[in-house]
Scaffold this motif. Structure first.
Motif, PDB file in Angstrom:
ATOM      1  N   TRP A 101      31.793  -8.996   8.911  1.00  0.00           N
ATOM      2  CA  TRP A 101      31.049 -10.114   9.530  1.00  0.00           C
ATOM      3  C   TRP A 101      29.578 -10.050   9.130  1.00  0.00           C
ATOM      4  CZ3 TRP A 101      33.336  -8.933  15.072  1.00  0.00           C
ATOM      5  CH2 TRP A 101      34.702  -9.247  15.061  1.00  0.00           C
ATOM      6  N   LEU A 102      29.036  -8.831   9.032  1.00  0.00           N
ATOM      7  CA  LEU A 102      27.612  -8.709   8.680  1.00  0.00           C
ATOM      8  C   LEU A 102      27.356  -9.251   7.269  1.00  0.00           C
ATOM      9  CD1 LEU A 102      26.670  -5.234  10.191  1.00  0.00           C
ATOM     10  CD2 LEU A 102      25.719  -7.456  10.845  1.00  0.00           C
ATOM     11  N   HIS A 103      28.431  -9.242   6.452  1.00  0.00           N
ATOM     12  CA  HIS A 103      28.303  -9.856   5.132  1.00  0.00           C
ATOM     13  C   HIS A 103      28.512 -11.367   5.221  1.00  0.00           C
ATOM     14  CE1 HIS A 103      27.967  -6.270   2.543  1.00  0.00           C
ATOM     15  NE2 HIS A 103      28.839  -5.672   3.343  1.00  0.00           N
ATOM     16  N   GLY A 104      28.775 -11.853   6.474  1.00  0.00           N
ATOM     17  CA  GLY A 104      28.957 -13.285   6.646  1.00  0.00           C
ATOM     18  C   GLY A 104      30.350 -13.759   6.284  1.00  0.00           C
ATOM     19  N   ARG A 105      31.332 -12.842   6.310  1.00  0.00           N
ATOM     20  CA  ARG A 105      32.699 -13.238   5.928  1.00  0.00           C
ATOM     21  C   ARG A 105      33.697 -12.627   6.920  1.00  0.00           C
ATOM     22  NH1 ARG A 105      31.289  -9.248   1.104  1.00  0.00           N
ATOM     23  NH2 ARG A 105      32.167  -7.285   1.925  1.00  0.00           N
ATOM     24  N   PRO A 106      34.857 -13.288   7.107  1.00  0.00           N
ATOM     25  CA  PRO A 106      35.864 -12.740   8.024  1.00  0.00           C
ATOM     26  C   PRO A 106      36.407 -11.420   7.488  1.00  0.00           C
ATOM     27  CG  PRO A 106      36.379 -15.004   7.394  1.00  0.00           C
ATOM     28  CD  PRO A 106      35.282 -14.541   6.507  1.00  0.00           C
ATOM     29  N   TRP A 107      36.983 -10.630   8.411  1.00  0.00           N
ATOM     30  CA  TRP A 107      37.621  -9.374   8.041  1.00  0.00           C
ATOM     31  C   TRP A 107      39.032  -9.686   7.556  1.00  0.00           C
ATOM     32  CZ3 TRP A 107      40.933  -6.069  11.602  1.00  0.00           C
ATOM     33  CH2 TRP A 107      41.240  -4.831  10.996  1.00  0.00           C
ATOM     34  N   PRO A 108      39.424  -9.216   6.381  1.00  0.00           N
ATOM     35  CA  PRO A 108      40.757  -9.578   5.867  1.00  0.00           C
ATOM     36  C   PRO A 108      41.892  -9.015   6.713  1.00  0.00           C
ATOM     37  CG  PRO A 108      39.585  -8.039   4.387  1.00  0.00           C
ATOM     38  CD  PRO A 108      38.641  -8.413   5.454  1.00  0.00           C
ATOM     39  N   GLY A 109      41.596  -8.060   7.620  1.00  0.00           N
ATOM     40  CA  GLY A 109      42.656  -7.372   8.340  1.00  0.00           C
ATOM     41  C   GLY A 109      43.206  -8.109   9.544  1.00  0.00           C
ATOM     42  N   ALA A 110      42.738  -9.360   9.817  1.00  0.00           N
ATOM     43  CA  ALA A 110      43.274 -10.063  11.006  1.00  0.00           C
ATOM     44  C   ALA A 110      43.196 -11.563  10.740  1.00  0.00           C
ATOM     45  CB  ALA A 110      42.423  -9.715  12.226  1.00  0.00           C
ATOM     46  N   PRO A 111      44.063 -12.352  11.425  1.00  0.00           N
ATOM     47  CA  PRO A 111      43.999 -13.804  11.216  1.00  0.00           C
ATOM     48  C   PRO A 111      42.634 -14.349  11.615  1.00  0.00           C
ATOM     49  CG  PRO A 111      45.630 -13.194  12.922  1.00  0.00           C
ATOM     50  CD  PRO A 111      45.082 -11.928  12.376  1.00  0.00           C
ATOM     51  N   VAL A 112      42.217 -15.444  10.971  1.00  0.00           N
ATOM     52  CA  VAL A 112      40.900 -15.992  11.296  1.00  0.00           C
ATOM     53  C   VAL A 112      41.067 -17.483  11.584  1.00  0.00           C
ATOM     54  CG1 VAL A 112      40.441 -16.375   8.831  1.00  0.00           C
ATOM     55  CG2 VAL A 112      38.551 -16.315  10.430  1.00  0.00           C
ATOM     56  N   GLN A 113      40.271 -17.945  12.562  1.00  0.00           N
ATOM     57  CA  GLN A 113      40.291 -19.386  12.879  1.00  0.00           C
ATOM     58  C   GLN A 113      38.914 -19.932  12.527  1.00  0.00           C
ATOM     59  OE1 GLN A 113      40.603 -20.175  17.009  1.00  0.00           O
ATOM     60  NE2 GLN A 113      40.733 -22.402  16.653  1.00  0.00           N
ATOM     61  N   ARG A 114      38.901 -20.800  11.540  1.00  0.00           N
ATOM     62  CA  ARG A 114      37.604 -21.328  11.066  1.00  0.00           C
ATOM     63  C   ARG A 114      37.030 -22.277  12.107  1.00  0.00           C
ATOM     64  NH1 ARG A 114      35.563 -18.618   6.615  1.00  0.00           N
ATOM     65  NH2 ARG A 114      37.332 -17.760   5.454  1.00  0.00           N
ATOM     66  N   LEU A 115      35.716 -22.263  12.268  1.00  0.00           N
ATOM     67  CA  LEU A 115      35.065 -23.188  13.201  1.00  0.00           C
ATOM     68  C   LEU A 115      33.921 -23.864  12.443  1.00  0.00           C
ATOM     69  CD1 LEU A 115      34.812 -20.644  16.150  1.00  0.00           C
ATOM     70  CD2 LEU A 115      36.436 -22.564  15.958  1.00  0.00           C
ATOM     71  N   ALA A 116      33.313 -24.845  13.083  1.00  0.00           N
ATOM     72  CA  ALA A 116      32.270 -25.600  12.387  1.00  0.00           C
ATOM     73  C   ALA A 116      31.169 -24.650  11.919  1.00  0.00           C
ATOM     74  CB  ALA A 116      31.676 -26.653  13.308  1.00  0.00           C
ATOM     75  N   ASP A 117      30.720 -23.748  12.822  1.00  0.00           N
ATOM     76  CA  ASP A 117      29.563 -22.930  12.430  1.00  0.00           C
ATOM     77  C   ASP A 117      29.923 -21.448  12.361  1.00  0.00           C
ATOM     78  OD1 ASP A 117      30.100 -22.340  14.940  1.00  0.00           O
ATOM     79  OD2 ASP A 117      28.236 -23.103  15.823  1.00  0.00           O
ATOM     80  N   GLY A 118      31.142 -21.153  11.948  1.00  0.00           N
ATOM     81  CA  GLY A 118      31.495 -19.726  11.859  1.00  0.00           C
ATOM     82  C   GLY A 118      32.995 -19.575  11.930  1.00  0.00           C
ATOM     83  N   PHE A 119      33.437 -18.596  12.661  1.00  0.00           N
ATOM     84  CA  PHE A 119      34.892 -18.435  12.793  1.00  0.00           C
ATOM     85  C   PHE A 119      35.178 -17.570  14.010  1.00  0.00           C
ATOM     86  CE2 PHE A 119      34.574 -14.090  11.248  1.00  0.00           C
ATOM     87  CZ  PHE A 119      33.521 -14.119  10.338  1.00  0.00           C
ATOM     88  N   GLU A 120      36.469 -17.480  14.334  1.00  0.00           N
ATOM     89  CA  GLU A 120      36.884 -16.654  15.470  1.00  0.00           C
ATOM     90  C   GLU A 120      37.913 -15.653  14.962  1.00  0.00           C
ATOM     91  OE1 GLU A 120      36.871 -18.759  19.006  1.00  0.00           O
ATOM     92  OE2 GLU A 120      37.932 -17.227  20.135  1.00  0.00           O
ATOM     93  N   GLN A 121      37.789 -14.382  15.384  1.00  0.00           N
ATOM     94  CA  GLN A 121      38.754 -13.356  14.953  1.00  0.00           C
ATOM     95  C   GLN A 121      38.909 -12.352  16.071  1.00  0.00           C
ATOM     96  OE1 GLN A 121      37.451 -11.605  11.126  1.00  0.00           O
ATOM     97  NE2 GLN A 121      39.570 -11.820  10.447  1.00  0.00           N
ATOM     98  N   MET A 122      40.153 -12.034  16.390  1.00  0.00           N
ATOM     99  CA  MET A 122      40.455 -10.976  17.377  1.00  0.00           C
ATOM    100  C   MET A 122      39.673 -11.172  18.670  1.00  0.00           C
ATOM    101  SD  MET A 122      40.455  -7.631  14.934  1.00  0.00           S
ATOM    102  CE  MET A 122      38.729  -7.815  14.458  1.00  0.00           C
ATOM    103  N   GLY A 123      39.514 -12.421  19.117  1.00  0.00           N
ATOM    104  CA  GLY A 123      38.822 -12.659  20.378  1.00  0.00           C
ATOM    105  C   GLY A 123      37.311 -12.592  20.250  1.00  0.00           C
ATOM    106  N   TRP A 124      36.817 -12.466  19.034  1.00  0.00           N
ATOM    107  CA  TRP A 124      35.362 -12.480  18.809  1.00  0.00           C
ATOM    108  C   TRP A 124      34.961 -13.817  18.190  1.00  0.00           C
ATOM    109  CZ3 TRP A 124      31.557  -8.493  19.310  1.00  0.00           C
ATOM    110  CH2 TRP A 124      32.047  -7.301  19.838  1.00  0.00           C
ATOM    111  N   ARG A 125      33.859 -14.342  18.631  1.00  0.00           N
ATOM    112  CA  ARG A 125      33.331 -15.615  18.118  1.00  0.00           C
ATOM    113  C   ARG A 125      32.136 -15.261  17.234  1.00  0.00           C
ATOM    114  NH1 ARG A 125      31.411 -19.224  16.921  1.00  0.00           N
ATOM    115  NH2 ARG A 125      30.749 -21.271  17.662  1.00  0.00           N
TER     116      ARG A 125
END
Lengths: 156, 194
Positions: A101-125
């Motif tokens: 995330w600090l690189h500004g990208r989702p972690w490949p190890g879990a599903p990701v839900q894209r959002l307008a200004d970012g994404f959601e992964q593992m209950g994290w926004r």
């Protein structure tokens, strides 16, 4: 035009990080902030945390199956980054995912839900709306709520 | 106090200067620059700001460049505030102060916290080494540099071998300092966690 030369290896991210864990049951609220320098990625890399006065607070190094944490109090080995983050923060935090995330990208190890200004992964926004000027916000709503604010150096 | 001979000042031995400083300087103020050098010497990070202290145990490191950060010792707690991250945290003074550079400058118990010895002069300064007596300390050593009798620099070597050097330019001592400089009031909306 030519891509400006990156003064620093592509996978080095540096800046300042503030983490805040809300109070929950009898555990008090906890927070910590430090300057950080991050090399590598979730699978293999190193993270160093430094105090404002310039002294190293902690250094974590990880590779598949092993994570080493060094502080001024000594060294400890864990099997994974997440186990190490529980030791550091007393709360399991997906440190491996945070690195991506600090690189500004989702972690490949879990599903990701894209959002307008970012994404959601593992209950994290993850809010990347101000990532352009080096600001990243990550928020876990599940109790105890955890907030992570990072400010990336523009020219590490 | 040390009587300076008419011709050349008696070569102030740095340890004596440090003891005089702790005994005589009740307050102080100076601009500082900080240079942090990684253990392998490859990376250097510079920052700068203003420093103030009022003995005992009240001090203020106000970093202005490259970003705003504030460390305030109010006599009971040490506060750290990061303006960009809008986060403030505090720790009990005893835990934080013990053997930090702030203890050296603003503390009152030099010999209790440190094992002190003179070092050879270098880079135009007379140096004292201060080894923390507290084995749990996060530092390997602190060195304090004097230009004559004026405190000019502090170098911190942490347990990882990282060097952080603070250079004070013309530290003014026993100046009037505002008490509120040593109080931290979190700005509205800033989460504060003890």
């Amino acid at each position: 035009c030519a891509q400006p030369p990156r003064a620093v290896a592509p996978d080095v991210v540096a800046g300042r990080l503030a983490v805040q864990v809300d109070a929950f049951n009898e555990a008090p609220a906890r927070s910590f902030s430090a300057a950080f320098e991050l090399q590598g990625n979730a699978e293999r890399g190193q993270l160093q945390l430094t105090s404002p006065l310039g002294t190293v607070l902690a250094r974590a190094q990880w590779m598949p199956g092993q994570a080493l944490l060094q502080t001024s109090q000594g060294e400890s080995r864990d099997s994974s980054l997440d186990a190490l983050s529980e030791r550091m923060l007393g709360e399991p935090m997906p440190l491996a995912a945070l690195i991506e995330w600090l690189h500004g990208r989702p972690w490949p190890g879990a599903p990701v839900q894209r959002l307008a200004d970012g994404f959601e992964q593992m209950g994290w926004r993850i809010d990347l709306s101000r990532y352009g000027d080096g600001v990243l916000l990550a928020q876990r709503s599940q109790q105890p709520a955890i907030g992570v604010r990072a400010r990336l150096d523009q020219n590490p | 106090a040390l009587l300076l001979a008419a011709a050349g000042a008696a070569r102030a031995d740095a340890l004596e200067s440090l003891r005089d400083f702790v005994r005589e300087a009740k307050t102080g103020r100076a601009a500082f620059t900080q240079t942090v050098t990684s253990p392998d010497g490859a990376k250097k990070k510079a920052s700068s700001g203003n420093f103030e202290f009022s003995r005992p145990n009240r001090f203020r490191f106000e970093y202005l460049k490259p970003y705003e950060q504030l460390i305030v010792g109010d006599g009971q707690k040490v506060w750290i505030f990061d303006a960009d991250l809008q986060q403030a945290s505090s720790r009990p003074l005893a835990q934080a102060l013990g053997s930090t550079p702030a203890a050296l400058l603003a503390g009152g118990s030099l010999d209790k916290d440190f094992n002190l010895s003179n070092l050879p002069a270098s880079q135009g300064l007379e140096w004292v080494q201060a080894l923390p007596r507290d084995k749990e300390s996060a530092f390997q050593s602190l060195r304090v540099g004097f230009k004559g009798r004026a405190l000019a620099a502090i170098e911190i070597v942490d347990s990882f071998g990282q060097h952080s050097r603070l250079d004070f330019n013309d530290l003014a001592t026993n100046v009037s300092v505002a008490p509120e400089d040593f109080k931290f009031v979190p700005p509205k909306g800033v989460a504060v966690v003890e």
